[in-house]
Design a protein around this motif. Structure first.
Motif, PDB file in Angstrom:
ATOM      1  N   GLY A  12       0.818  -1.213   0.000  1.00 57.81           N
ATOM      2  CA  GLY A  12       0.000   0.000   0.000  1.00 57.81           C
ATOM      3  C   GLY A  12       0.850   1.261   0.000  1.00 57.81           C
ATOM      4  O   GLY A  12       0.559   2.218  -0.717  1.00 57.81           O
ATOM      5  N   ALA A  13       1.900   1.278   0.797  1.00 61.74           N
ATOM      6  CA  ALA A  13       2.773   2.458   0.835  1.00 61.74           C
ATOM      7  C   ALA A  13       3.473   2.643  -0.503  1.00 61.74           C
ATOM      8  O   ALA A  13       3.598   3.766  -0.997  1.00 61.74           O
ATOM      9  N   ARG A  14       3.908   1.546  -1.107  1.00 61.31           N
ATOM     10  CA  ARG A  14       4.577   1.646  -2.404  1.00 61.31           C
ATOM     11  C   ARG A  14       3.614   2.174  -3.466  1.00 61.31           C
ATOM     12  O   ARG A  14       3.979   3.032  -4.271  1.00 61.31           O
ATOM     13  N   GLU A  15       2.372   1.701  -3.444  1.00 61.57           N
ATOM     14  CA  GLU A  15       1.378   2.180  -4.408  1.00 61.57           C
ATOM     15  C   GLU A  15       1.086   3.662  -4.195  1.00 61.57           C
ATOM     16  O   GLU A  15       0.943   4.423  -5.154  1.00 61.57           O
ATOM     17  N   LEU A  16       0.991   4.076  -2.958  1.00 59.16           N
ATOM     18  CA  LEU A  16       0.728   5.493  -2.690  1.00 59.16           C
ATOM     19  C   LEU A  16       1.888   6.370  -3.150  1.00 59.16           C
ATOM     20  O   LEU A  16       1.676   7.453  -3.698  1.00 59.16           O
ATOM     21  N   LEU A  17       3.104   5.912  -2.920  1.00 59.45           N
ATOM     22  CA  LEU A  17       4.261   6.704  -3.319  1.00 59.45           C
ATOM     23  C   LEU A  17       4.402   6.766  -4.836  1.00 59.45           C
ATOM     24  O   LEU A  17       4.814   7.784  -5.379  1.00 59.45           O
ATOM     25  N   GLN A  18       4.058   5.703  -5.530  1.00 55.34           N
ATOM     26  CA  GLN A  18       4.180   5.696  -6.980  1.00 55.34           C
ATOM     27  C   GLN A  18       3.064   6.479  -7.654  1.00 55.34           C
ATOM     28  O   GLN A  18       3.283   7.111  -8.674  1.00 55.34           O
ATOM     29  N   SER A  19       1.876   6.478  -7.093  1.00 59.29           N
ATOM     30  CA  SER A  19       0.735   7.104  -7.758  1.00 59.29           C
ATOM     31  C   SER A  19       0.591   8.587  -7.443  1.00 59.29           C
ATOM     32  O   SER A  19      -0.106   9.293  -8.143  1.00 59.29           O
ATOM     33  N   SER A  20       1.252   9.084  -6.404  1.00 58.79           N
ATOM     34  CA  SER A  20       1.068  10.486  -6.037  1.00 58.79           C
ATOM     35  C   SER A  20       2.032  11.371  -6.837  1.00 58.79           C
ATOM     36  O   SER A  20       3.230  11.144  -6.855  1.00 58.79           O
TER      37      SER A  20
END
Length: 62
Positions: free
Chosen positions: A38-46
């Motif tokens: 989840g943290a990786r997805e948030l960092l990549q998508s923001s």
């Protein structure tokens, strides 16, 4: 309570004592993995751009 009922309860309690530590470890591992993903997805998508000012606030000023 019959002997079969007592044995069923005993089997259930024994299974909980045997498998509860492993189940707890697996649950913690899955939660940790989910947090990482989840943290990786948030960092990549923001996007790394500053936030814009809402247009409704500017329309009411004039």
């Amino acid at each position: 309570m019959t002997v079969d009922d007592c044995l069923t309860v005993l089997v259930g309690v024994t299974a909980l004592r045997v498998f509860a530590p492993d189940a707890r470890k697996v649950t913690r591992l899955l939660l940790r993995t989910g947090v990482r993903v989840g943290a990786r997805e948030l960092l990549q998508s923001s996007p790394h751009t500053p936030a814009s000012v809402p247009t409704a606030a500017r329309d009411g000023e004039g």
